[in-house]
Design a protein around this motif. Sequence first.
Motif, mmCIF file in Angstrom:
data_model
loop_
_atom_site.group_PDB
_atom_site.id
_atom_site.type_symbol
_atom_site.label_atom_id
_atom_site.label_comp_id
_atom_site.label_asym_id
_atom_site.label_seq_id
_atom_site.Cartn_x
_atom_site.Cartn_y
_atom_site.Cartn_z
ATOM 1 N N UNK A 1 -1.977 -2.889 8.224
ATOM 2 C CA UNK A 1 -1.314 -1.597 8.059
ATOM 3 C C UNK A 1 -0.187 -1.692 7.026
ATOM 4 N N UNK A 2 0.616 -2.756 7.094
ATOM 5 C CA UNK A 2 1.704 -2.924 6.114
ATOM 6 C C UNK A 2 1.150 -3.058 4.695
ATOM 7 N N UNK A 3 0.076 -3.828 4.554
ATOM 8 C CA UNK A 3 -0.533 -4.008 3.231
ATOM 9 C C UNK A 3 -1.075 -2.683 2.705
ATOM 10 N N UNK A 4 -1.718 -1.904 3.562
ATOM 11 C CA UNK A 4 -2.279 -0.618 3.131
ATOM 12 C C UNK A 4 -1.188 0.367 2.733
ATOM 13 N N UNK A 5 -0.077 0.361 3.454
ATOM 14 C CA UNK A 5 1.052 1.228 3.096
ATOM 15 C C UNK A 5 1.583 0.846 1.726
ATOM 16 N N UNK A 6 1.789 -0.450 1.521
ATOM 17 C CA UNK A 6 2.298 -0.921 0.221
ATOM 18 C C UNK A 6 1.349 -0.544 -0.909
ATOM 19 N N UNK A 7 0.047 -0.731 -0.691
ATOM 20 C CA UNK A 7 -0.929 -0.412 -1.736
ATOM 21 C C UNK A 7 -0.976 1.099 -2.005
ATOM 22 N N UNK A 8 -0.881 1.909 -0.965
ATOM 23 C CA UNK A 8 -0.976 3.359 -1.166
ATOM 24 C C UNK A 8 0.207 3.914 -1.956
ATOM 25 N N UNK A 9 1.370 3.314 -1.819
ATOM 26 C CA UNK A 9 2.551 3.840 -2.530
ATOM 27 C C UNK A 9 2.610 3.336 -3.976
ATOM 28 N N UNK A 10 1.898 2.252 -4.281
ATOM 29 C CA UNK A 10 1.941 1.732 -5.646
ATOM 30 C C UNK A 10 0.901 2.388 -6.541
ATOM 31 N N UNK A 11 0.038 3.217 -5.984
ATOM 32 C CA UNK A 11 -1.017 3.866 -6.791
ATOM 33 C C UNK A 11 -0.579 5.199 -7.314
ATOM 34 N N UNK A 24 9.369 -2.133 -6.312
ATOM 35 C CA UNK A 24 9.734 -3.415 -5.707
ATOM 36 C C UNK A 24 8.530 -4.119 -5.076
ATOM 37 N N UNK A 25 7.400 -3.426 -5.035
ATOM 38 C CA UNK A 25 6.213 -3.950 -4.360
ATOM 39 C C UNK A 25 5.310 -4.671 -5.346
ATOM 40 N N UNK A 26 4.914 -5.870 -5.000
ATOM 41 C CA UNK A 26 3.948 -6.643 -5.782
ATOM 42 C C UNK A 26 2.558 -6.255 -5.276
ATOM 43 N N UNK A 27 1.848 -5.409 -6.029
ATOM 44 C CA UNK A 27 0.551 -4.906 -5.561
ATOM 45 C C UNK A 27 -0.485 -6.018 -5.425
ATOM 46 N N UNK A 28 -0.417 -7.058 -6.254
ATOM 47 C CA UNK A 28 -1.355 -8.183 -6.108
ATOM 48 C C UNK A 28 -1.124 -8.904 -4.785
ATOM 49 N N UNK A 29 0.125 -9.114 -4.449
ATOM 50 C CA UNK A 29 0.448 -9.768 -3.172
ATOM 51 C C UNK A 29 0.007 -8.899 -1.992
ATOM 52 N N UNK A 30 0.209 -7.595 -2.108
ATOM 53 C CA UNK A 30 -0.211 -6.678 -1.037
ATOM 54 C C UNK A 30 -1.728 -6.682 -0.886
ATOM 55 N N UNK A 31 -2.450 -6.736 -1.999
ATOM 56 C CA UNK A 31 -3.914 -6.790 -1.947
ATOM 57 C C UNK A 31 -4.379 -8.084 -1.274
ATOM 58 N N UNK A 32 -3.733 -9.199 -1.596
ATOM 59 C CA UNK A 32 -4.072 -10.472 -0.960
ATOM 60 C C UNK A 32 -3.783 -10.433 0.543
#
Length: 131
Positions: A121-131, A88-96
């Motif tokens: 912190x929220x962005x890093x959590x989202x990015x870490x789970x999408x990898x 459900x996470x948009x990794x491009x949006x999280x990176x931005x």
Amino acid sequence: MADLFKLQIITPEGQFYQGEASMVELTTTEGNIGVYKDHIPLTAIVAPGILKIHEEGEVKEAALMSGFIQILPESIVIMAEVVEWPDEIDSNRAEEAKIRAERRLKGQSEVDVVRAEAALKRALVRLSITK
């Protein structure tokens, strides 16, 4: 067979998860915790981190941003402001969002540091789970 407890995760949009688990791992404002059946009653504030739900034979992960957890010996209820499955996470949006938060923190302008750190912190959590 492991001892199972009832797990319910509720968001403002409705029920996110309901089922049985043998263990739940998450981050609170006091640190990381892991909870098994028959845990002492406890209420805690959820902090951004990876939620791990240990079911029979598999572990499900979700990005859990904030909320409260109520732990009872036979059940756990997580009242989450935001919780998302990896797909459900948009990794491009999280990176931005990560880049924006880092810029705010580096700038010398009147910035709300606490808010920028929380966004990072929220962005890093989202990015870490999408990898």
